[in-house]
Design a protein around this motif. Sequence first.
Motif, short mmCIF file in Angstrom:
data_model
loop_
_atom_site.label_atom_id
_atom_site.label_comp_id
_atom_site.label_asym_id
_atom_site.label_seq_id
_atom_site.Cartn_x
_atom_site.Cartn_y
_atom_site.Cartn_z
N PHE A 1 -9.37 -122.60 20.09
CA PHE A 1 -7.91 -122.62 19.43
C PHE A 1 -7.61 -121.14 20.58
N GLY A 2 -7.78 -119.98 19.76
CA GLY A 2 -8.05 -118.89 20.16
C GLY A 2 -7.63 -118.25 21.40
N LEU A 3 -8.19 -118.76 22.41
CA LEU A 3 -8.58 -118.77 23.42
C LEU A 3 -6.99 -119.28 24.34
N SER A 4 -6.77 -120.49 24.03
CA SER A 4 -5.80 -121.62 24.64
C SER A 4 -4.62 -121.27 24.13
N THR A 5 -4.59 -120.49 22.64
CA THR A 5 -3.27 -119.17 22.14
C THR A 5 -3.03 -118.13 23.19
N LEU A 6 -4.24 -117.71 23.99
CA LEU A 6 -3.83 -116.47 24.72
C LEU A 6 -3.34 -117.02 26.15
N GLY A 7 -3.93 -117.74 26.04
CA GLY A 7 -3.18 -118.32 26.84
C GLY A 7 -2.35 -118.62 27.81
N LYS A 8 -1.42 -119.65 26.76
CA LYS A 8 -0.59 -120.35 26.55
C LYS A 8 0.83 -119.16 26.55
N ASN A 9 0.53 -118.26 25.96
CA ASN A 9 1.35 -116.49 25.87
C ASN A 9 1.65 -116.06 27.44
N LEU A 10 0.23 -115.95 27.71
CA LEU A 10 0.36 -115.61 29.23
C LEU A 10 1.01 -116.42 30.27
N LEU A 11 0.62 -117.70 29.96
CA LEU A 11 0.99 -118.52 30.83
C LEU A 11 3.41 -118.45 30.45
N SER A 12 3.36 -117.94 29.27
CA SER A 12 4.72 -118.29 28.78
C SER A 12 5.73 -116.77 29.93
N GLY B 1 -9.52 -117.12 28.88
CA GLY B 1 -10.94 -117.16 29.33
C GLY B 1 -10.35 -116.13 30.55
N LEU B 2 -9.92 -116.33 31.27
CA LEU B 2 -9.95 -115.71 32.21
C LEU B 2 -9.92 -113.79 32.37
N TYR B 3 -8.35 -113.93 31.28
CA TYR B 3 -7.83 -112.70 30.86
C TYR B 3 -9.30 -112.01 29.84
N THR B 4 -9.57 -112.70 29.20
CA THR B 4 -11.10 -111.52 28.24
C THR B 4 -11.49 -111.15 29.02
N HIS B 5 -11.66 -111.44 30.43
CA HIS B 5 -12.96 -111.66 31.19
C HIS B 5 -12.73 -110.76 32.13
N VAL B 6 -11.79 -111.13 32.90
CA VAL B 6 -11.72 -109.62 34.00
C VAL B 6 -10.10 -109.55 33.88
N ALA C 1 -5.64 -110.75 37.35
CA ALA C 1 -6.30 -111.21 37.63
C ALA C 1 -5.57 -112.87 37.23
N THR C 2 -5.79 -113.03 36.16
CA THR C 2 -5.00 -113.40 35.37
C THR C 2 -4.10 -114.53 36.17
N LYS C 3 -2.94 -112.79 35.99
CA LYS C 3 -1.64 -113.42 36.94
C LYS C 3 -1.74 -113.65 38.20
N ALA C 4 -2.80 -113.33 38.56
CA ALA C 4 -2.85 -113.94 40.18
C ALA C 4 -3.09 -115.82 39.95
N PHE C 5 -3.99 -115.46 39.42
CA PHE C 5 -4.54 -117.13 38.14
C PHE C 5 -3.09 -118.41 39.19
N ILE C 6 -2.62 -117.70 37.83
CA ILE C 6 -1.25 -118.14 37.59
C ILE C 6 -0.62 -118.35 38.55
N HIS C 7 -0.26 -117.60 38.99
CA HIS C 7 0.98 -117.61 41.01
C HIS C 7 0.18 -118.97 41.51
N ASP C 8 -1.28 -118.48 41.79
CA ASP C 8 -2.32 -119.75 42.44
C ASP C 8 -1.43 -121.47 42.27
N HIS C 9 -2.19 -120.88 40.54
CA HIS C 9 -2.32 -122.45 40.58
C HIS C 9 -1.46 -123.52 40.07
N ILE C 10 0.38 -122.60 39.00
CA ILE C 10 0.98 -123.59 38.58
C ILE C 10 2.00 -122.78 38.71
N LEU C 11 2.40 -121.12 39.32
CA LEU C 11 3.73 -120.79 39.99
C LEU C 11 3.79 -121.44 41.57
#
Lengths: 140, 370
Positions: free
Chosen positions: B106-117, B233-238, B242-252
């Motif tokens: 739940f927590g990780l997904s909320t964090l990820g959703k906010n980063l994504l949006s 989870g990526l945001y909490t670890h690295v 890195a999270t921004k790059a991941f979002i750009h690579d996989h989603i955008l």
Amino acid sequence: MPIKGIPIPSVARNGVGAFVKPCYKITIQYCNWGGSSNGVRQLLSNGKLNNLALENREIMFNIVKQKGHPRLTFHYNNDSVKEIECRNNTDGEILKKLKEYSQNSGNKLFKYNHKVLSINDSVRGIWSPMHIPKEHRHKI
Amino acid sequence: MLRQVIKRTAAKNISLVRTSGYVASRSYHVTKFDSRLKTEYQLLTDYSSYKHTIYTHRLPESTAEQCPLLIALHSRLNLPKEYQLSTLSQALNMQQFGSDGLANNFGLSTLGKNLLSYYTCEYLVMQYPRLPMAVHNTAVDAYMGKLTLAEIGKSWGIEVDTVSKLQHFLSQEPEAMKYGRLRFQLEEEKNTVKEDGVYELSQVEMESVDTNNEFIPKEIEAYASAVQAVIGGLYTHVGENATKAFIHDHILSRKLPVDKMFQFSKPTRELVRLCDKLGFTDPVELRLIAETGRLSAHAVYVAGAFVGKEKLGEGVGSSLKEAKTRAVVNALMGYYLYSPIDQDGNEPKLPSEAGYVFEEASVGGGDVAI
């Protein structure tokens, strides 16, 4: 409301940003007794399969011991599954099949008789006979 | 469907009758006692003594390392070494207070959703600053809506855990295998036999049907939340870069058919208003540029939308009206889909990038009212 949005999903372009290998799981089924599984048993014992698994860490290898002819099952991320018979094949032949199908996209093979297959619009645009000077236009 | 509706209304009436005796306590935010939290207290009225005694823990890293599914997923997504497998396993757990007592996503997904949006909106606003609000929202949904995220989750090769405890025991599967699968089904649901085709929604599912009469299956939601949680989870670890790059690579990196997302109701009126707003002195005129076969069955007309000597848009149609409308829509699209570039012709820098400079062109003029 002047404008409404039409919900259309975005289209995946694997490899444009990140590349995710379509084949995610390979099941190798063999028999410990039957002669048709000789090749698979060799592959398992001589360490070649270990090397392949180490090279392809993104694929999960599932080894199943079951009576009957050996079989390779490839699972792809578009929900397709390809089953390949490998009875009486040597370890080299099986390794070749493993490499070939693990690099597959999982789509059905088809013949396409045109030069380019693309989801993008043409860069040049489409030629129009209506946009040449009036005196050169074709008259009916 | 109709039967369901009747059933529901009937159920509502009963509840109305029942609660009529407790008018004072009837409200929609009544605290519900959740027995799964195992709340304990010394005195009922002493709220400070209330304590949830539910015990949740994270999966030990040594157990997660025994799961080939997790290792394969980790390297398939090219995640950094710092990204722990136990976090990846947690990202796939959607069960609330499950019997195994593992922490859920739940927590990780909320964090990820906010980063994504955040990164999706940033990218869209910089790419198409003049996009109308409705289309912008649709575009955000096309990138990070539940259906899209579920599709991404499936393309990552995440499997659903449909194996019940009994089947798990009978197949002699290692215990660690289930920690690499997407867990959202309850044990009872796993045991029920499901057939393909039409099926009746359960009471819980009926309640999740929204006002547009749309229903998103639980599996889609689970996949979407898993993808969000992996990003969290990526945001909490690295961290952020890195999270921004991941979002750009996989989603955008996905193709967005934004030009197909417009539905105009009164395009000509809108273009006139838009030109008014932009301060054009000349009136909008629709002129015929070329035509052929007016008296034939297949006439072709080319119309243009002009302001003075400037051509704003052009359209081809088989009738004058169609050509005119297409010309107007083409002109509007030319305005709305404007995408600024910098002096070297590259995409402009995003505000989250180093060396970002604000430019007037990246601010839209707002929507036009008709």
